[in-house]
Design a protein around this motif. Structure first.
Motif, PDB file in Angstrom:
ATOM      1  N   ASN A  69       8.119 -57.977  20.737  1.00 13.18           N
ATOM      2  CA  ASN A  69       7.054 -57.163  21.314  1.00 13.18           C
ATOM      3  C   ASN A  69       7.237 -57.150  22.775  1.00 13.18           C
ATOM      4  O   ASN A  69       7.216 -58.037  23.280  1.00 13.18           O
ATOM      5  CB  ASN A  69       5.622 -57.861  20.945  1.00 13.18           C
ATOM      6  N   LYS A  74       4.892 -58.479  25.230  1.00 18.13           N
ATOM      7  CA  LYS A  74       4.360 -60.037  25.034  1.00 18.13           C
ATOM      8  C   LYS A  74       5.567 -60.907  25.391  1.00 18.13           C
ATOM      9  O   LYS A  74       5.534 -62.115  25.741  1.00 18.13           O
ATOM     10  CB  LYS A  74       3.981 -60.437  23.596  1.00 18.13           C
ATOM     11  N   ASP A  75       6.710 -60.347  25.361  1.00 19.61           N
ATOM     12  CA  ASP A  75       7.940 -61.314  25.693  1.00 19.61           C
ATOM     13  C   ASP A  75       8.878 -60.404  26.287  1.00 19.61           C
ATOM     14  O   ASP A  75       9.687 -59.573  25.880  1.00 19.61           O
ATOM     15  CB  ASP A  75       8.614 -61.950  24.401  1.00 19.61           C
ATOM     16  N   THR A  76       9.021 -60.371  27.700  1.00 16.63           N
ATOM     17  CA  THR A  76       9.816 -59.463  28.598  1.00 16.63           C
ATOM     18  C   THR A  76      10.999 -60.002  28.873  1.00 16.63           C
ATOM     19  O   THR A  76      11.566 -59.543  30.126  1.00 16.63           O
ATOM     20  CB  THR A  76       8.687 -58.905  29.775  1.00 16.63           C
ATOM     21  N   SER A 107      -0.182 -61.745  17.385  1.00 15.15           N
ATOM     22  CA  SER A 107       1.149 -63.031  17.396  1.00 15.15           C
ATOM     23  C   SER A 107       2.040 -62.600  18.441  1.00 15.15           C
ATOM     24  O   SER A 107       2.474 -61.200  18.370  1.00 15.15           O
ATOM     25  CB  SER A 107       1.509 -62.819  15.867  1.00 15.15           C
ATOM     26  N   ASN A 108       2.419 -63.278  19.463  1.00 15.15           N
ATOM     27  CA  ASN A 108       3.513 -63.046  20.241  1.00 15.15           C
ATOM     28  C   ASN A 108       4.789 -62.703  19.504  1.00 15.15           C
ATOM     29  O   ASN A 108       5.459 -62.022  19.911  1.00 15.15           O
ATOM     30  CB  ASN A 108       3.604 -64.376  21.145  1.00 15.15           C
ATOM     31  N   ASP A 109       4.933 -63.340  18.274  1.00 15.75           N
ATOM     32  CA  ASP A 109       6.338 -63.407  17.519  1.00 15.75           C
ATOM     33  C   ASP A 109       6.366 -62.048  16.799  1.00 15.75           C
ATOM     34  O   ASP A 109       7.411 -61.581  16.395  1.00 15.75           O
ATOM     35  CB  ASP A 109       6.647 -64.686  16.825  1.00 15.75           C
ATOM     36  N   SER A 157       3.805 -59.164  16.157  1.00 18.04           N
ATOM     37  CA  SER A 157       3.077 -58.043  16.424  1.00 18.04           C
ATOM     38  C   SER A 157       3.991 -57.164  17.033  1.00 18.04           C
ATOM     39  O   SER A 157       5.045 -57.390  17.545  1.00 18.04           O
ATOM     40  CB  SER A 157       1.838 -58.511  17.554  1.00 18.04           C
ATOM     41  N   ASN A 216       3.938 -53.426  19.692  1.00 21.04           N
ATOM     42  CA  ASN A 216       3.387 -52.539  20.698  1.00 21.04           C
ATOM     43  C   ASN A 216       3.118 -51.225  21.007  1.00 21.04           C
ATOM     44  O   ASN A 216       2.893 -50.607  21.973  1.00 21.04           O
ATOM     45  CB  ASN A 216       3.935 -53.459  22.110  1.00 21.04           C
ATOM     46  N   THR A 249      -2.078 -54.459  22.192  1.00 19.45           N
ATOM     47  CA  THR A 249      -0.960 -54.748  22.772  1.00 19.45           C
ATOM     48  C   THR A 249      -0.170 -55.498  21.890  1.00 19.45           C
ATOM     49  O   THR A 249       0.963 -55.988  21.768  1.00 19.45           O
ATOM     50  CB  THR A 249      -0.537 -54.966  24.298  1.00 19.45           C
ATOM     51  N   SER A 250      -1.014 -56.065  20.956  1.00 17.87           N
ATOM     52  CA  SER A 250      -0.555 -57.219  19.994  1.00 17.87           C
ATOM     53  C   SER A 250      -1.009 -56.654  18.538  1.00 17.87           C
ATOM     54  O   SER A 250      -1.610 -57.394  17.708  1.00 17.87           O
ATOM     55  CB  SER A 250      -1.337 -58.592  20.240  1.00 17.87           C
TER      56      SER A 250
END
Length: 476
Positions: free
Chosen positions: A59, A62-64, A274-276, A278, A280, A351-352
């Motif tokens: 995502n 969430k993780d750029t 979920s950050n892992d 999901s 976007n 966004t998630s």
């Protein structure tokens, strides 16, 4: 991913690419190697699950981190936005290159997609190399890995043409294998072999992992692309057998908001919040909800097609942007709901989002069935083709009996039924109409389409890494 019991393992390090080297041969970041790791069935299954994680992608909101793969989450750019279906709202940045047919070899989204799917191929090859440790599940895991590899290569060969063929885990310095483009026919030979093996060894247990029906449907689309119509028809009719349990949902909305339904054949699962796990892209399609001011907005051409031919699908396919009259958003996969349409909120944080992405569904199978029977011809009056075509239209409330179907009518029906599901560009190319349709669309809206835009550029970063081995597509 939904319906999957996650195995928390250290093997993640095996799949991380070095920014200095090609993603096809990632450097290890820990002391654990694949040779030392794969000793049990559970450990091989962890690698199987990781293949689907690769398609799922990170995502981006969430993780750029630099160099992360976003997988299927950026697929709409290289498919829908290169067709006559969607565009950007702002006409800015890398995204606008797709709608104006001005894509450059340095486009970051193209590089992301290319990198993502070769990384998926690497993950599949890693599973195939370690099947001895899988015990009783080795046949299942092998079939899943071949399905995933065939799926990834089918996307890449249609988008980039001749590409490197990597059918095993290769050494870090094997630049010749990593960067030598081979003929599309050789890529298709591997795809067909992989998917035939998957068909023979899978069942229909899963919807968000490889299945027999998923392999049959994907292989049928490969056969249609290759002009092998009779073989495609047989596979599609296997899926259509009532005993298999697939069918059209009575309510079109349920296809997208009642996940795991009978119409879904293969999907990529996501989890909300979920950050892992999901996604976007659902937010990016809205107005300034994600990082963009709106991408994958509906073209006036697609709106007109849906208004004329969509039936009850139209309201569930696009809506006017409440913040700007005359701009139209995709409705499928809305994460934050729409009370006026009866669409539920699927993610408190858009966004998630947790909306699953459907790769293959039963309506697609029915319309491919028509295409297979038409067999490259201009029209058909075949009763079986008409029954499949009519079933899709009946669900849309378009119940006037059909007595014949032209290729143009089939393309139109696929456009409105599968709108914004990343099929339109591939449909136009496969059925030999991309040059005509996209040239007319480009001329009407002042765009820059030429015949060389039917293939994407090979990412310049890969050409640079290849030390002169990797060549560029014409026109770039």
């Amino acid at each position: 991913m939904k319906q999957i019991k996650f195995l928390i393992v250290l093997i993640v390090a095996v799949f991380v690419s070095s920014c200095e080297d090609t993603f096809l041969t990632p450097d290890l970041k820990t002391g654990i190697s694949a040779d030392a790791y794969f000793t049990t069935e559970a450990e091989v299954e962890a690698a199987v699950i990781n293949m689907y994680d690769g398609i799922q992608g990170f995502n981006a909101l969430k993780d750029t981190g630099s160099g992360l793969n976003h997988g299927i989450q950026v697929e709409f750019y290289v498919t829908e936005m290169r067709s006559d279906n969607t565009r950007t709202k702002s006409q800015e940045g890398d995204a606008a290159q797709f709608e104006f047919y001005t894509i450059e070899s340095t486009n970051g989204i193209v590089a992301d997609y290319y990198r993502s799917y070769y990384n998926v191929i690497y993950r599949a090859n890693l599973v195939l190399e370690n099947l001895e440790a899988a015990g009783a599940s080795s046949a299942q895991f092998e079939a899943e890995a071949k399905f995933v590899r065939g799926y990834a290569y089918f996307n890449l060969v249609r988008l980039f043409g001749d590409i490197p063929l990597i059918d095993k885990v290769i050494a870090p310095l094997d630049l010749e294998t990593s960067f030598t483009r081979v003929a599309q026919s050789s890529i298709y030979d591997l795809i067909v072999s992989d998917l035939e093996s998957a068909v023979a060894n899978l069942d229909d247990t899963f919807k968000d992992r490889a299945s027999k029906a998923g392999a049959e449907g994907l292989l049928a689309k490969v056969y249609l692309t290759l002009g092998r119509y009779g073989e495609a028809q047989s596979l599609l009719e296997s899926i259509m057998n009532p005993s298999r349990g697939f069918g059209l949902e009575s309510d079109f909305k349920d296809v997208f908001y009642n996940e795991g339904n009978k119409e879904t054949i293969f999907s990529i699962g996501f989890l909300p919040g979920s950050n892992d796990d999901s996604q976007n892209f659902s937010a990016e399609w809205l107005n300034a909800v994600g990082r963009t001011s709106g991408v994958n907005y509906v073209t006036l051409d697609a709106k007109a097609a849906l208004d004329a031919l969509g039936g009850n699908r139209t309201a569930l396919s696009y809506r006017e942007d409440s913040g700007q009259a005359g701009q139209y958003q995709v409705v499928k996969y809305l994460p934050n709901g729409d009370d006026s349409l009866g669409i539920p909120v699927t993610s408190e944080d858009p966004t998630s989002a947790g909306n699953d992405w459907i790769v293959l569904r039963y309506a697609d199978v029915l319309l491919m069935h028509v295409e297979a029977i038409m067999a490259g011809g201009a029209s058909t009056t075949d009763a079986a083709a008409i029954a499949s075509f009519q079933a899709v239209r009946d669900r849309a409330g378009l119940t006037t009996p059909v007595t014949s179907i032209t290729k143009e009518e089939l393309l139109d029906e696929r456009r409105v039924e599968l709108a914004f599901e990343n099929h339109r560009f591939f449909d136009l190319v496969r059925m030999g109409e991309a040059q005509n349709v996209l040239s007319s669309f480009s001329n009407a809206y002042g765009l820059g389409f030429t015949g060389t835009d039917l293939l994407l550029p090979i990412p310049q970063v890969e050409i640079g890494l290849s030390n002169g081995l990797l060549s560029q597509n014409p026109g770039y």
